[in-house]
Design an enzyme around this catalytic site. Structure first.
Site, PDB file in Angstrom:
ATOM      1  N   HIS A 191       4.043  -1.276  -7.333  1.00 48.65           N
ATOM      2  CA  HIS A 191       2.804  -1.129  -8.121  1.00 48.65           C
ATOM      3  C   HIS A 191       2.999  -1.480  -9.597  1.00 48.65           C
ATOM      4  O   HIS A 191       2.010  -1.560 -10.343  1.00 48.65           O
ATOM      5  CB  HIS A 191       2.254   0.293  -8.016  1.00 48.65           C
ATOM      6  N   ASP A 220       4.594  -1.819   2.762  1.00 49.00           N
ATOM      7  CA  ASP A 220       4.193  -0.478   2.331  1.00 49.00           C
ATOM      8  C   ASP A 220       2.716  -0.258   2.688  1.00 49.00           C
ATOM      9  O   ASP A 220       1.937  -1.210   2.760  1.00 49.00           O
ATOM     10  CB  ASP A 220       4.393  -0.361   0.815  1.00 49.00           C
ATOM     11  N   HIS A 234       0.470   0.859   0.889  1.00 45.29           N
ATOM     12  CA  HIS A 234      -0.389   0.492  -0.240  1.00 45.29           C
ATOM     13  C   HIS A 234      -0.182  -0.967  -0.642  1.00 45.29           C
ATOM     14  O   HIS A 234       0.932  -1.493  -0.536  1.00 45.29           O
ATOM     15  CB  HIS A 234      -0.073   1.374  -1.455  1.00 45.29           C
ATOM     16  N   ASP A 261       5.425   4.672   4.497  1.00 54.16           N
ATOM     17  CA  ASP A 261       4.241   5.541   4.428  1.00 54.16           C
ATOM     18  C   ASP A 261       3.144   5.098   5.401  1.00 54.16           C
ATOM     19  O   ASP A 261       2.056   5.664   5.411  1.00 54.16           O
ATOM     20  CB  ASP A 261       3.706   5.668   2.990  1.00 54.16           C
TER      21      ASP A 261
HETATM   22  C1  SP5 Z   1       5.074   3.360  -3.824  1.00 50.77           C
HETATM   23  C2  SP5 Z   1       3.895   4.091  -3.322  1.00 50.77           C
HETATM   24  O1  SP5 Z   1       3.785   4.337  -2.116  1.00 50.77           O
HETATM   25  N1  SP5 Z   1       2.999   4.505  -4.220  1.00 50.77           N
HETATM   26  C3  SP5 Z   1       1.858   5.212  -3.783  1.00 50.77           C
HETATM   27  C4  SP5 Z   1       1.018   5.705  -4.913  1.00 50.77           C
HETATM   28  C5  SP5 Z   1      -0.329   6.091  -4.415  1.00 50.77           C
HETATM   29  N2  SP5 Z   1      -0.563   7.458  -4.385  1.00 50.77           N
HETATM   30  C6  SP5 Z   1      -1.719   7.805  -3.607  1.00 50.77           C
HETATM   31  C7  SP5 Z   1      -2.818   8.357  -4.398  1.00 50.77           C
HETATM   32  C8  SP5 Z   1      -3.945   8.710  -3.501  1.00 50.77           C
HETATM   33  C9  SP5 Z   1      -4.778   9.752  -4.089  1.00 50.77           C
HETATM   34  N3  SP5 Z   1      -5.622  10.298  -3.081  1.00 50.77           N
HETATM   35  C10 SP5 Z   1      -5.990  11.644  -3.303  1.00 50.77           C
HETATM   36  C11 SP5 Z   1      -6.494  12.240  -2.060  1.00 50.77           C
HETATM   37  C12 SP5 Z   1      -6.284  13.721  -2.069  1.00 50.77           C
HETATM   38  N4  SP5 Z   1      -6.487  14.280  -0.790  1.00 50.77           N
HETATM   39 ZN    ZN Z   2       2.954   3.233  -0.619  1.00 55.95          ZN
END
Ligand code: SP5
Ligand code: ZN
Length: 367
Positions: free
Chosen positions: A162, A198, A200, A287
């Site tokens: 990211h 990943d 994301h 993930d």
């Molecule tokens: C490297 C990596 O996997 N980074 C991931 C960063 C994303 N984090 C997720 C954020 C999602 C927020 N959602 C909040 C929902 C609460 N239930």
């Molecule tokens: Zn991720």
């Protein structure tokens, strides 16, 4: 397979992150890397390699030098103004502010909001050293591959995909995969590819190579209509300028299981295969696992083994870089299953290693 890791990741130990305005326990924690290390250390298919420092040069090839300078001093300069040991932005440089944006010269907190785009990427005392070490871990794995190994695994932490040329976010500070891919391209004097699996979208990696024809970025990820990082990762994003056609995004539906996933992976690998790449960097996020606490796909451990197998059958020299994956109890077996699949092996023992197996047989035991 040789694998690489650095104890410096332990210094990046945020206790808190903020989602949707709410502080909660950090997700991207040192125990993640420790879990994977324990699984690999117990498996004779893996051999620990030596990490070598590569300096700032490879970091500054993919990041604005001012970002690197800022992160180096960010925690220290924010100590007085930050209410917690984790530093977060309170005002982010948003394009809608209409300001001529340059790095702010006066306020340390303004600088955090200039370089960081979210509230889940805290800077703590050991963050810079850990992030630098993670790049070295990736480059050391690359060295092994350049030295003739078919593949090597970099247990990078913090993750990187990211992080953009001029931004940190999404638990990422320096883009380990981008640094490895840029160095691989340089060493090979040939095009390379990045496969990002990943959960994301790797917005940072996409951005860094968006104009490049000789780094093909291919990503499979949750549809950004429902998942972080929301603003990037759509199929229509295909590259710019010289890079048109060298960026491919495949979006996955909620709940996507092994069979559907492996079919999309096949299509993604066709793109990699026809990209003329001389080498491959894999951004390996775990993930996508069915039990991952922050994600919504349905992959199993056996699915990871099969996915690794499909990637391995491409036959390219490959550096595997660790990204996300947050279900700690199975993180080690999942990483091991993917990597063993790559090698064409079975997934390995299902549970924790049987430490009695190496002992001489006890004649009094009748089991
Ligand atoms: C490297 C990596 O996997 N980074 C991931 C960063 C994303 N984090 C997720 C954020 C999602 C927020 N959602 C909040 C929902 C609460 N239930
Ligand atoms: Zn991720």
């Amino acid at each position: 397979m040789k694998w690489f890791s650095s104890p410096k990741h332990l210094g990046h130990d945020p206790a808190v992150e903020v989602w949707a305005g709410s502080p909660g326990p950090a997700t991207e924690v040192p125990a993640r890397a420790e879990a994977i290390a324990a699984a690999l250390a117990a498996d004779p298919a893996f051999e620990a390699g030596q990490v070598r420092e590569h300096g700032r040069g490879p970091v500054e090839r993919v990041h604005e030098p001012a970002l690197v300078r800022w992160l180096e001093g960010a925690w220290a300069e924010c100590r007085e103004v930050s209410p917690t040991r984790e530093v977060f932005p309170d005002t982010v440089a948003h394009p809608g502010m209409g300001a001529e944006l340059g790095e702010p010269v006066s306020s340390p907190l303004a600088r955090v909001g200039y370089w960081c785009f979210d509230t889940m990427t805290p800077v703590v005392e050991g963050t810079y050293a850990a992030a630098r070490a993670a790049v070295d871990v990736g480059l050391s794995a690359l060295d092994a591959v350049l030295g003739g190994e078919r593949a090597a695994y970099a247990l990078c932490r913090p993750p990187g995909h990211h992080a953009g040329r001029s931004a940190i976010g999404g638990f990422c500070y320096f883009n380990n995969a981008a640094a490895a891919a840029a160095a691989m391209r340089e060493a090979a004097q040939a095009p390379v590819a990045i496969l990002d699996v990943d959960y994301h979208h790797g917005n940072g990696t996409q951005q860094i190579f968006y104009n490049a024809a000789d780094v093909c970025y291919v990503s499979l990820h949750a549809d950004p209509d429902r998942a972080f990082p929301y603003f990037t990762g759509r199929a229509a994003e295909s590259g710019q300028g010289q890079g048109v056609g060298a960026n491919r995004n495949f979006v996955l539906a909620e709940g996507c299981g092994d069979e559907d996933y492996l079919a999309v992976l096949d299509a993604a690998l066709d793109v990699v295969g026809s990209s003329r790449a001389a080498g491959l960097v894999v951004s390996l996020g775990l993930d996508t696992y069915r039990l991952d606490p922050i994600c919504d796909l349905g992959l199993t451990t056996e699915g990871f083994r099969r996915a690794g197998g499909q990637v391995g059958r491409l036959g390219l020299p490959t550096v595997v870089i660790q990204e996300g994956g947050y279900y700690l109890p199975d993180l080690g077996i999942n990483a091991r299953a993917w990597l063993r699949g790559f090698l064409g092996l079975d997934a390995g023992a299902p549970g924790p290693p049987d430490l009695t197996a190496a002992r001489p047989a006890d004649p009094r035991r009748h089991v």
